[in-house]
Design a protein around this motif. Structure first.
Motif, short mmCIF file in Angstrom:
data_model
loop_
_atom_site.label_atom_id
_atom_site.label_comp_id
_atom_site.label_asym_id
_atom_site.label_seq_id
_atom_site.Cartn_x
_atom_site.Cartn_y
_atom_site.Cartn_z
N PRO A 1 -44.90 123.99 -34.34
CA PRO A 1 -45.53 125.33 -34.28
C PRO A 1 -44.46 126.43 -34.24
CG PRO A 1 -45.68 124.20 -32.16
CD PRO A 1 -45.11 123.22 -33.13
N GLY A 2 -44.75 127.51 -34.90
CA GLY A 2 -43.84 128.66 -34.91
C GLY A 2 -42.69 128.55 -35.89
N GLU A 3 -42.59 127.48 -36.60
CA GLU A 3 -41.50 127.32 -37.57
C GLU A 3 -41.99 127.69 -38.97
OE1 GLU A 3 -38.64 124.47 -37.42
OE2 GLU A 3 -39.03 123.81 -35.37
N ASN B 1 -43.49 110.16 -57.58
CA ASN B 1 -44.80 110.05 -56.97
C ASN B 1 -45.29 111.45 -56.61
OD1 ASN B 1 -47.01 109.63 -55.26
ND2 ASN B 1 -46.13 107.79 -54.37
N PRO B 2 -46.44 111.88 -57.10
CA PRO B 2 -46.89 113.25 -56.81
C PRO B 2 -47.29 113.45 -55.35
CG PRO B 2 -48.57 112.06 -58.03
CD PRO B 2 -47.36 111.17 -57.98
N TYR B 3 -47.44 112.38 -54.60
CA TYR B 3 -47.85 112.50 -53.20
C TYR B 3 -46.66 112.46 -52.26
CZ TYR B 3 -52.11 111.46 -55.64
OH TYR B 3 -53.14 111.48 -56.54
N HIS B 4 -45.43 112.50 -52.78
CA HIS B 4 -44.22 112.67 -51.98
C HIS B 4 -43.85 114.14 -52.07
CE1 HIS B 4 -42.70 108.24 -52.07
NE2 HIS B 4 -43.85 108.37 -51.47
N LEU B 5 -43.99 114.85 -50.97
CA LEU B 5 -43.75 116.28 -50.95
C LEU B 5 -42.47 116.59 -50.19
CD1 LEU B 5 -47.41 117.35 -50.19
CD2 LEU B 5 -46.27 117.36 -52.39
N LYS B 6 -41.64 117.46 -50.75
CA LYS B 6 -40.36 117.81 -50.14
C LYS B 6 -40.56 119.05 -49.27
CE LYS B 6 -37.21 115.90 -53.45
NZ LYS B 6 -36.49 115.12 -52.48
N VAL B 7 -39.99 119.00 -48.07
CA VAL B 7 -40.11 120.10 -47.12
C VAL B 7 -38.72 120.56 -46.72
CG1 VAL B 7 -40.97 120.79 -44.85
CG2 VAL B 7 -42.30 119.20 -46.23
N THR B 8 -38.50 121.86 -46.79
CA THR B 8 -37.26 122.47 -46.32
C THR B 8 -37.64 123.48 -45.24
OG1 THR B 8 -36.30 122.25 -48.52
CG2 THR B 8 -35.18 123.73 -47.00
N PHE B 9 -37.09 123.29 -44.05
CA PHE B 9 -37.36 124.20 -42.94
C PHE B 9 -36.38 125.36 -42.99
CE2 PHE B 9 -39.19 120.22 -41.59
CZ PHE B 9 -40.37 120.62 -40.95
N GLU B 10 -36.85 126.55 -42.61
CA GLU B 10 -36.00 127.74 -42.68
C GLU B 10 -34.81 127.66 -41.72
OE1 GLU B 10 -36.76 132.32 -41.77
OE2 GLU B 10 -37.92 131.53 -43.45
N ASN B 11 -34.98 127.02 -40.56
CA ASN B 11 -33.87 126.94 -39.61
C ASN B 11 -32.95 125.74 -39.89
OD1 ASN B 11 -35.62 124.93 -38.82
ND2 ASN B 11 -35.54 125.43 -36.65
N GLU B 12 -33.20 125.04 -40.99
CA GLU B 12 -32.38 123.90 -41.39
C GLU B 12 -32.32 123.84 -42.91
OE1 GLU B 12 -32.05 119.68 -39.05
OE2 GLU B 12 -33.99 120.29 -39.75
N LYS B 13 -31.71 124.86 -43.49
CA LYS B 13 -31.75 125.03 -44.95
C LYS B 13 -31.04 123.93 -45.73
CE LYS B 13 -32.99 129.70 -45.51
NZ LYS B 13 -34.28 129.76 -46.09
N ASP B 14 -30.02 123.31 -45.15
CA ASP B 14 -29.27 122.28 -45.87
C ASP B 14 -29.99 120.94 -45.90
OD1 ASP B 14 -27.31 124.13 -46.26
OD2 ASP B 14 -26.05 123.45 -44.61
#
Length: 141
Positions: A76-78, A91-104
């Motif tokens: 929450p809050g991220e 695979n179209p059901y594998h989604l990549k996530v990049t968090f703003e506080n962990e850009k690398d």
């Protein structure tokens, strides 16, 4: 168009052409029913190739919303960005996530019908997966 799709269409075309040739070689009394059947099979194949990309996009949008809800509950809050790899080899059901506080870092989540789990992570050089703030070791079962 992706090469795999071209190969699938070519194989389907050869299959249907073979069925039409067989239908025309059948005796007259069976020919009409067999041509109607082959025409129906052709229509189903055309419908399949026309609808499949839209169906996958629709499913991905549902899975993305499901992953958003999962991330809101767990982090929450991220702020994060969700994207998918485009192409038939992914695979179209594998989604990549990049968090703003962990850009690398890039985390890949598998979103199934009844489960969401982190399957792959891409840390920066010299770091291990457990060094990530959002690393989850749950594994898909």
């Amino acid at each position: 168009m992706h090469p795999i799709t071209v190969i699938e269409i070519m194989i389907s075309t050869i299959f249907v052409a073979g069925l039409f040739i067989i239908a025309f070689l059948l005796p007259y009394r069976m020919r009409k029913k067999s041509i109607i059947t082959v025409s129906f099979i052709t229509l189903l194949l055309l419908l399949f190739f026309a609808v499949r990309p839209f169906w996958i996009d629709y499913q991905v949008s549902l899975k993305t919303e499901k992953l958003n809800q999962y991330l809101e509950e767990n982090y929450p809050g991220e702020v994060w960005e969700i994207r998918r790899q485009v192409g038939r080899q992914y695979n179209p059901y594998h989604l990549k996530v990049t968090f703003e506080n962990e850009k690398d870092w890039t985390y890949t989540y598998y979103v199934g019908d009844d489960q969401i789990c982190q399957t792959v992570w891409s840390p920066p050089d010299g770091m291990g997966p457990i060094d990530g703030k959002h690393f989850e070791y749950s594994g898909c079962k």
